[in-house]
Design an enzyme around this catalytic site. Structure first.
Site, PDB file in Angstrom:
ATOM      1  N   SER A   1       0.809  -1.216   0.000  1.00 12.37           N
ATOM      2  CA  SER A   1       0.000   0.000   0.000  1.00 12.37           C
ATOM      3  C   SER A   1       0.847   1.272   0.000  1.00 12.37           C
ATOM      4  CB  SER A   1      -0.965   0.004   1.191  1.00 12.37           C
ATOM      5  OG  SER A   1      -0.246   0.170   2.384  1.00 12.37           O
ATOM      6  N   CYS A   2       2.155   1.117  -0.041  1.00 11.30           N
ATOM      7  CA  CYS A   2       3.079   2.265  -0.052  1.00 11.30           C
ATOM      8  C   CYS A   2       3.227   2.771  -1.495  1.00 11.30           C
ATOM      9  CB  CYS A   2       4.413   1.799   0.531  1.00 11.30           C
ATOM     10  SG  CYS A   2       5.851   2.708   0.028  1.00 11.30           S
TER      11      CYS A   2
END
Length: 117
Positions: free
Chosen positions: A11-12
């Site tokens: 999710s980065c």
């Protein structure tokens, strides 16, 4: 050249951009999910040895996890900090790319070119 290891968190945003860059440039890498496959203390010490400014370069000092720390990391020994990071990998900046000789922390395409040779 040794294998390129890519420590990532899906999710980065910087991690996704890095993966897209590596793939677009046909660069082989071993992907490691930072929170599921946290670097061992030996790996973390190796990563640290490749940095130019040590822990300052590696720690995500703007993260909520870092801000919530109850202790001052400067008062801890290196092995205590390493153990803390293993328990709480969100303390690490990401992505981390290393080939064993060089390291790139964060999204930096110019540096990727040097590490992927």
């Amino acid at each position: 050249m040794s294998q390129l290891t890519f420590f990532t968190y899906p999710s980065c945003t910087s991690c996704r951009k890095t993966k897209k860059w590596l793939t677009a440039h046909s660069i082989d890498f071993e992907e490691r999910h930072l929170f599921r496959e946290t670097p061992s203390s030996r790996e973390l010490l190796k990563i640290l040895s490749l940095t130019t400014s040590g822990l300052d370069e590696l720690l995500a000092t703007r993260s909520q996890t870092y801000k919530k720390l109850e202790q001052n990391l400067e008062e801890l020994s290196l092995s205590e900090v390493v153990q803390m990071v293993i328990k709480e990998p969100k303390l690490l900046r990401r992505p981390i790319l290393t080939n064993g000789d060089k390291i790139v922390i964060g999204y930096n395409p110019d540096a990727f070119k040097n590490i992927a040779k």
